[in-house]
Design an enzyme around this catalytic site. Sequence first.
Site, short mmCIF file in Angstrom:
data_model
loop_
_atom_site.label_atom_id
_atom_site.label_comp_id
_atom_site.label_asym_id
_atom_site.label_seq_id
_atom_site.Cartn_x
_atom_site.Cartn_y
_atom_site.Cartn_z
CG HIS A 81 -0.13 0.15 2.51
ND1 HIS A 81 0.46 -0.93 3.14
CD2 HIS A 81 0.20 1.23 3.25
CE1 HIS A 81 1.11 -0.51 4.22
NE2 HIS A 81 0.98 0.81 4.31
CG HIS A 121 7.45 4.98 0.70
ND1 HIS A 121 7.19 6.02 1.58
CD2 HIS A 121 7.50 3.85 1.45
CE1 HIS A 121 7.08 5.55 2.80
NE2 HIS A 121 7.25 4.22 2.76
#
Length: 170
Positions: A45, A125
């Site tokens: 995620h 990220h």
Amino acid sequence: MGQQKTSRLFLALWPSATIRGQLRERRDAWQWPRGATPVHADKLHLTLHFLGDVPSERLPELLAGFAVPFEAFRIDLGKPVLWPHGIAVLEPFAEPPALLALHARLANALVGLGLQPEQRSYRPHVTMARRAGGVAVPQDGPPIAWQADRYALVESQGGVYTVLREYISA
């Protein structure tokens, strides 16, 4: 007197099955050193905000309080990077303004709910692995074009992630 029950929470862009599969393929393209711990596919995620342990009795308030308006946007992931302490990540080629706006709106929602946003700069990220020091970082790959039209409030409990609510763009 018993301890107060808490929930370990974070807000994240939660990938569709297609994007999750592309992230898994990109993760599996790295040559991980012995001792590295690649992130399991169902946990991939992009974190928006980490809340930490919050009293579970606040969940109804938080579920409502994190509903902020936002426009869907595209984020192109594909830049592999090894961060300090052996954290291997996949970063976007550029930070979409709409992503930064969503991050800011959610920070305001946190403050409105009496919670403190992290003070360090936001670096979007997807974590690919931990304890990956010494890994040979692969070259940039073709972009994973993630059309982000939702984010989620997620609970982490005993190593299992549970999406408590998804919030969909206008």
